[in-house]
Design an enzyme around this catalytic site. Structure first.
Site, PDB file in Angstrom:
ATOM      1  N   ASP A  39       0.798  -1.228   0.000  1.00 31.01           N
ATOM      2  CA  ASP A  39       0.000   0.000   0.000  1.00 31.01           C
ATOM      3  C   ASP A  39       0.824   1.269   0.000  1.00 31.01           C
ATOM      4  O   ASP A  39       0.568   2.197  -0.761  1.00 31.01           O
ATOM      5  CB  ASP A  39      -0.866   0.025   1.263  1.00 31.01           C
ATOM      6  CG  ASP A  39      -2.187  -0.652   1.019  1.00 31.01           C
ATOM      7  OD1 ASP A  39      -2.323  -1.271  -0.054  1.00 31.01           O
ATOM      8  OD2 ASP A  39      -3.059  -0.547   1.900  1.00 31.01           O
ATOM      9  N   ASP A  43       0.881   4.165  -2.792  1.00 31.41           N
ATOM     10  CA  ASP A  43       0.497   5.555  -2.523  1.00 31.41           C
ATOM     11  C   ASP A  43       1.620   6.507  -2.928  1.00 31.41           C
ATOM     12  O   ASP A  43       1.394   7.539  -3.551  1.00 31.41           O
ATOM     13  CB  ASP A  43       0.214   5.751  -1.023  1.00 31.41           C
ATOM     14  CG  ASP A  43      -1.148   5.174  -0.639  1.00 31.41           C
ATOM     15  OD1 ASP A  43      -1.926   4.860  -1.547  1.00 31.41           O
ATOM     16  OD2 ASP A  43      -1.402   5.045   0.576  1.00 31.41           O
ATOM     17  N   GLU A 119     -12.857   9.451  12.783  1.00 31.04           N
ATOM     18  CA  GLU A 119     -13.269   8.040  12.708  1.00 31.04           C
ATOM     19  C   GLU A 119     -12.095   7.176  12.297  1.00 31.04           C
ATOM     20  O   GLU A 119     -11.174   7.656  11.646  1.00 31.04           O
ATOM     21  CB  GLU A 119     -14.304   7.867  11.576  1.00 31.04           C
ATOM     22  CG  GLU A 119     -15.650   8.392  11.851  1.00 31.04           C
ATOM     23  CD  GLU A 119     -16.542   8.215  10.632  1.00 31.04           C
ATOM     24  OE1 GLU A 119     -16.037   8.037   9.507  1.00 31.04           O
ATOM     25  OE2 GLU A 119     -17.751   8.249  10.832  1.00 31.04           O
ATOM     26  N   LYS A 121     -10.116   4.768   9.886  1.00 27.89           N
ATOM     27  CA  LYS A 121     -10.166   4.432   8.458  1.00 27.89           C
ATOM     28  C   LYS A 121     -10.043   2.916   8.387  1.00 27.89           C
ATOM     29  O   LYS A 121      -8.978   2.345   8.598  1.00 27.89           O
ATOM     30  CB  LYS A 121      -9.035   5.111   7.682  1.00 27.89           C
ATOM     31  CG  LYS A 121      -9.156   4.884   6.184  1.00 27.89           C
ATOM     32  CD  LYS A 121      -8.186   5.762   5.426  1.00 27.89           C
ATOM     33  CE  LYS A 121      -8.382   5.698   3.919  1.00 27.89           C
ATOM     34  NZ  LYS A 121      -8.531   4.400   3.339  1.00 27.89           N
ATOM     35  N   ARG A 142     -17.913  -0.395  -4.528  1.00 28.15           N
ATOM     36  CA  ARG A 142     -17.650   0.980  -4.953  1.00 28.15           C
ATOM     37  C   ARG A 142     -17.394   1.078  -6.461  1.00 28.15           C
ATOM     38  O   ARG A 142     -17.770   2.045  -7.102  1.00 28.15           O
ATOM     39  CB  ARG A 142     -16.447   1.540  -4.189  1.00 28.15           C
ATOM     40  CG  ARG A 142     -16.191   2.978  -4.528  1.00 28.15           C
ATOM     41  CD  ARG A 142     -15.152   3.611  -3.641  1.00 28.15           C
ATOM     42  NE  ARG A 142     -13.843   3.015  -3.837  1.00 28.15           N
ATOM     43  CZ  ARG A 142     -12.704   3.606  -3.509  1.00 28.15           C
ATOM     44  NH1 ARG A 142     -12.726   4.794  -2.944  1.00 28.15           N
ATOM     45  NH2 ARG A 142     -11.550   3.018  -3.702  1.00 28.15           N
ATOM     46  N   GLU A 176     -17.841   0.302   5.432  1.00 30.49           N
ATOM     47  CA  GLU A 176     -16.772  -0.616   5.073  1.00 30.49           C
ATOM     48  C   GLU A 176     -17.100  -2.028   5.578  1.00 30.49           C
ATOM     49  O   GLU A 176     -17.495  -2.196   6.731  1.00 30.49           O
ATOM     50  CB  GLU A 176     -15.479  -0.115   5.742  1.00 30.49           C
ATOM     51  CG  GLU A 176     -14.209  -0.599   5.109  1.00 30.49           C
ATOM     52  CD  GLU A 176     -13.753   0.236   3.911  1.00 30.49           C
ATOM     53  OE1 GLU A 176     -14.507   1.131   3.434  1.00 30.49           O
ATOM     54  OE2 GLU A 176     -12.632  -0.024   3.437  1.00 30.49           O
ATOM     55  N   LYS A 298     -13.410  14.434   9.264  1.00 26.08           N
ATOM     56  CA  LYS A 298     -14.445  15.055   8.421  1.00 26.08           C
ATOM     57  C   LYS A 298     -14.968  16.312   9.094  1.00 26.08           C
ATOM     58  O   LYS A 298     -15.121  16.319  10.327  1.00 26.08           O
ATOM     59  CB  LYS A 298     -15.635  14.089   8.248  1.00 26.08           C
ATOM     60  CG  LYS A 298     -15.281  12.787   7.589  1.00 26.08           C
ATOM     61  CD  LYS A 298     -16.424  11.778   7.656  1.00 26.08           C
ATOM     62  CE  LYS A 298     -16.001  10.496   6.955  1.00 26.08           C
ATOM     63  NZ  LYS A 298     -16.928   9.394   7.127  1.00 26.08           N
ATOM     64  N   CYS A 416      12.737 -36.126   9.444  1.00 22.16           N
ATOM     65  CA  CYS A 416      12.375 -35.225  10.532  1.00 22.16           C
ATOM     66  C   CYS A 416      13.633 -34.514  11.049  1.00 22.16           C
ATOM     67  O   CYS A 416      14.592 -35.179  11.454  1.00 22.16           O
ATOM     68  CB  CYS A 416      11.706 -36.005  11.662  1.00 22.16           C
ATOM     69  SG  CYS A 416      11.496 -35.008  13.148  1.00 22.16           S
ATOM     70  N   CYS A 432       6.133 -35.460  11.663  1.00 18.78           N
ATOM     71  CA  CYS A 432       7.076 -36.526  11.968  1.00 18.78           C
ATOM     72  C   CYS A 432       6.238 -37.795  12.119  1.00 18.78           C
ATOM     73  O   CYS A 432       5.286 -37.817  12.890  1.00 18.78           O
ATOM     74  CB  CYS A 432       7.824 -36.227  13.260  1.00 18.78           C
ATOM     75  SG  CYS A 432       8.836 -37.623  13.766  1.00 18.78           S
TER      76      CYS A 432
HETATM   77  S1  IVH Z   1     -15.650   8.471   4.058  1.00 21.08           S
HETATM   78  C1  IVH Z   1     -16.790  11.033   0.589  1.00 21.08           C
HETATM   79  N1  IVH Z   1     -14.940   7.214   6.267  1.00 21.08           N
HETATM   80  O1  IVH Z   1     -11.484   4.751   2.571  1.00 21.08           O
HETATM   81  C2  IVH Z   1     -16.096  10.276   1.655  1.00 21.08           C
HETATM   82  N2  IVH Z   1     -14.195   6.328   4.207  1.00 21.08           N
HETATM   83  O2  IVH Z   1      -9.622   5.976   0.716  1.00 21.08           O
HETATM   84  C3  IVH Z   1     -16.105   8.846   1.405  1.00 21.08           C
HETATM   85  N3  IVH Z   1     -12.889   4.270   4.436  1.00 21.08           N
HETATM   86  O3  IVH Z   1     -13.587   4.614  -0.230  1.00 21.08           O
HETATM   87  C4  IVH Z   1     -15.455   8.003   2.370  1.00 21.08           C
HETATM   88  N4  IVH Z   1     -12.998   4.117   6.613  1.00 21.08           N
HETATM   89  O4  IVH Z   1     -13.656   2.690   1.474  1.00 21.08           O
HETATM   90  C5  IVH Z   1     -14.867   7.246   4.934  1.00 21.08           C
HETATM   91  N5  IVH Z   1     -14.442   6.222   8.288  1.00 21.08           N
HETATM   92  C6  IVH Z   1     -14.362   6.236   6.960  1.00 21.08           C
HETATM   93  C7  IVH Z   1     -13.660   5.238   6.246  1.00 21.08           C
HETATM   94  C8  IVH Z   1     -13.592   5.332   4.861  1.00 21.08           C
HETATM   95  C9  IVH Z   1     -12.545   3.568   5.500  1.00 21.08           C
HETATM   96  C10 IVH Z   1     -12.490   3.907   3.060  1.00 21.08           C
HETATM   97  C11 IVH Z   1     -13.606   3.958   2.064  1.00 21.08           C
HETATM   98  C12 IVH Z   1     -13.160   4.931   1.046  1.00 21.08           C
HETATM   99  C13 IVH Z   1     -11.671   4.874   1.183  1.00 21.08           C
HETATM  100  C14 IVH Z   1     -10.995   6.100   0.664  1.00 21.08           C
END
Ligand code: IVH
Length: 679
Positions: A39, A43, A119, A121, A142, A176, A298, A416, A432
């Site tokens: 990952d 990125d 929150e 992720k 998605r 998720e 957010k 063994c 064994c």
């Molecule tokens: S909000 C418009 N909240 O992360 C905002 N996404 O990298 C949409 N994800 O597609 C997403 N935890 O699959 C949001 N607490 C969370 C999340 C979350 C995981 C994932 C989700 C999203 C991806 C984006």
């Protein structure tokens, strides 16, 4: 430490190669669910591509993954999303978070007033769950953000996503789906049991689980956490001015939300408080029951969200603060073969030390030889290591593109590594096979001891035996007879099973000596010889007192083997003492003296299916019964045969017996003949 490439893209060639690498990684990820790039590296690569494209807009390739959901490779499916399912922009540290906060304030022309919702992720797969009149009618992935695949086959297998809401509401809930660590382990146990390849990590496993739900013959359980909701079919039921309020409404409908996790949802007035909470979440991360790859922040107020608006692929009002990756690349520098307490010979990878999820990883499990063969892994390969929480680090796959000239085949043991005995390679995990040697074949020895022809404790399957050994409850066959209900319940994970096992173990104590002796697994003896030995000596004391010469006098026992057998019986003294102590029978029932038994002088052949009259005895037990009744058991009909027992669907043997004029009886008739021996 980071695995992300740090070199900047300088030439157009570099750029083109990097686009190809990223696209290949995306295709692999969405193909079989296994990444070729971890990952963090992905990125970082996309970041570099974006920087290059900004500087050289004319060189931008149309297929570049920059700014595309899933790099443009996500399976799109054909279900249109009500409102696009967007991605999130990323920051990697406190500085990045503050910069995002400043840009958000600029867009609002004012500082954020409604606070920041924070929150986890969650590291799984985004889905939209459509509820109509309170019923879960459709699940959609998605995809590319505008269209997604229909995943409705998974309805009913996702914890936290009920098939019915508390109210007859029409609404689309987004969130998720993931495999908790426990679900991941359970999924892999199930997959292995069904001959499927185990998932390499929970995230890939989630995608595999949801996509394969329709065709799989068994159900894998996953978990859902909601982080959003949108209106569906023009029905507007969502109330509240903030993200927090709507999520509370979703929770009240009966759907699990991020708020129910230990790490969310919380609202803070300032980004400094948010940052402090991120530090706490980093500390909590290893002990969470599921994987997170970041924290999402957010703007809590919908009004401020509206004002901040969206970029093409992500909202300006939210940001993902990514956490250090739980996947890293390193080099496989060796493979060790370790013999566990149960005799299982397990391969372990020796790695160039690498930091993953806050600790240095130097070893990782390679599961079993099949895993090595299936993955095509070689010594000195670059491999992707995954570790999360207290899960044992595991290798996902070799990075074949990075294979160097020093790659050599991994060498498998041919005996063994602990005792030099033979290896039982019949199962996926090697064991064994030397149940007698050095204790390393303990599991093999126990499996043999509880078998049908020995102690016949058929409730003690290999999984429970393994648990008993792992728990330190059983170190030899005799320990089986002193197990407590608690120990059996812990190993079999059921009080009911523990009771059944106790009954079977009690019955095993009464088995004739030949079975008990056979259960010891003495070298060069099997079922037949154990019977001969037991019959010849009558008691365990007499067997123990016998020297090689005395043993050589046992019918069918090859004289050359007698010294080895005698030595092994002597070595088993402590185990035999324990068996005596536990009250296990040490006598052979008196066999009918010649001329006395109901079958004396008879040569008996049994053919066809046997049923109730013989209590469902297996072939070996029937053979034993015949011999105890004074007869001789034989497998084929000949002139010597004097009695044929014909069960269901008896075929050629019955025909031959008739041809030779041999007496034929039914199972019931036979049972009556040997009734005194059928207890
Ligand atoms: S909000 C418009 N909240 O992360 C905002 N996404 O990298 C949409 N994800 O597609 C997403 N935890 O699959 C949001 N607490 C969370 C999340 C979350 C995981 C994932 C989700 C999203 C991806 C984006």
């Amino acid at each position: 430490m980071t695995t992300a490439p740090t070199a900047l893209l300088i030439s157009r060639d570099d750029y083109n190669t990097a686009v190809d690498t990223a696209l290949a990684a995306c295709a692999a990820y969405y193909g079989d669910g296994d990444t070729t790039l971890d990952d963090a590296s992905y990125d970082a690569l996309v970041h570099q591509l974006a920087a290059y494209e900004q500087e050289h807009p004319g060189h931008s390739r149309a297929d570049s993954p920059v700014g595309k959901v899933g790099g443009g490779a996500a399976p799109t499916g054909d279900v249109a999303h009500t409102v696009p399912m967007l991605s999130l922009d990323n920051v990697f540290d406190a500085d990045g978070l503050m910069k995002w906060g400043a840009s958000l304030a600029r867009r609002l022309d004012a500082p954020v007033r409604g606070g920041y919702a924070e929150e986890p992720k969650l590291d799984g797969m985004a889905i939209a769950a459509r509820y109509r009149q309170g019923r879960l009618t459709q699940l959609i992935g998605r995809g590319d953000g505008s269209h997604g695949e229909d995943l409705s086959a998974a309805i009913g297998s996702i914890v936290g996503l009920p098939e019915r809401l508390a109210l007859e509401t029409t609404v689309e809930i987004r969130g998720e789906v993931l495999l908790t660590r426990a679900q991941f382990e359970a999924a892999n146990e199930l997959r292995t049991a069904h001959g499927d390849k185990p998932f390499s990590n929970p995230r890939n496993g989630t995608a595999g689980t949801l996509r394969g739900a329709k065709s799989r013959g068994y159900t894998i359980e996953t978990t859902f956490f909601a982080y959003g909701a949108v209106s569906l079919d023009g029905v507007d039921v969502l109330r509240g001015d903030t993200h927090e309020a709507v999520m509370a409404q979703v929770a009240a409908l009966g759907v699990q939300t991020t708020a129910s996790t230990e790490v969310g949802l919380r609202v803070y007035a300032t980004l400094e408080e948010v940052q402090a909470r991120i530090e706490e979440i980093i500390a909590l991360r290893p002990s969470l029951p599921f994987g997170i790859d970041g924290v999402v922040i957010k703007a809590n107020s919908f009004e401020e969200q509206r004002k901040a608006g969206f970029a093409t692929r992500h909202p300006h009002w939210a940001i993902a603060r990514k956490l250090p990756p739980v996947e890293r690349r390193t080099k496989l520098i060796g493979v060790e073969w370790n013999v566990g307490r149960t005799g299982i010979i397990a391969p372990r990878a020796v790695l160039e030390p690498v930091e993953v999820d806050g600790s240095v990883v130097q070893y990782a499990t390679l599961h079993n030889p099949k895993f090595i063969v299936d993955s095509g892994m070689m010594l000195n390969d670059v491999v992707t290591v995954w570790k999360a929480g207290d899960i044992i680090p595991r290798i996902e796959a070799p990075v074949v593109e990075m294979r160097g000239e020093d790659a050599t085949p991994i060498v498998f043991p041919d005996c063994c590594p602990k005792c030099g005995g033979d290896i039982d390679k019949s199962g996926e995990r090697w064991e064994c096979a030397d149940g007698a040697g050095g204790g390393c074949g303990l599991l093999a020895a126990l499996k043999y001891a509880v078998g049908r022809d020995q102690l016949d404790i058929d409730g003690l399957g290999v999984t429970f035996l393994e648990a008993l050994v792992e728990n330190g409850d059983v170190a030899d066959v005799a320990d089986l007879f002193t197990l407590s209900r608690e120990q059996l319940a812990a190993a079999s994970r059921s009080d009911k099973r523990a009771d059944t096992l106790l009954t079977q173990i009690a019955a095993a104590k009464e088995k004739p000596l030949n079975r008990v002796f056979c259960a010891l697994g003495v070298v060069r003896t099997g079922r037949t010889l154990s019977r001969e030995i037991a019959r010849h000596f009558g008691t365990m004391d007499k067997i123990r007192a016998a020297d090689a010469e005395a043993l050589a006098a046992v019918p069918k026992l090859p004289g050359a083997n007698a010294p080895k057998i005698a030595a092994h019986i002597a070595a088993m003294a402590p185990v035999i003492d324990k068996l005596v102590e536990a009250g296990v029978n040490m006598r052979e029932p008196v066999v009918e003296a010649a001329g006395n038994g109901p079958l004396t002088g008879q040569v008996v052949v049994v053919t066809g299916g046997m049923n109730a009259a013989l209590h469902g005895l297996n072939r070996n037990a029937v053979k034993e019964l015949i011999e105890n009744a004074g007869g001789t058991s034989s497998g084929s009909v000949s002139k010597k045969t004097t009695l044929l027992v014909a069960g269901e669907n008896a075929g050629s043997k019955l025909a031959k017996a008739r041809e030779l004029g041999v007496k034929v009886v039914t199972e019931d008739e036979f049972a009556e003949m040997v009734a005194t021996h059928l207890s």
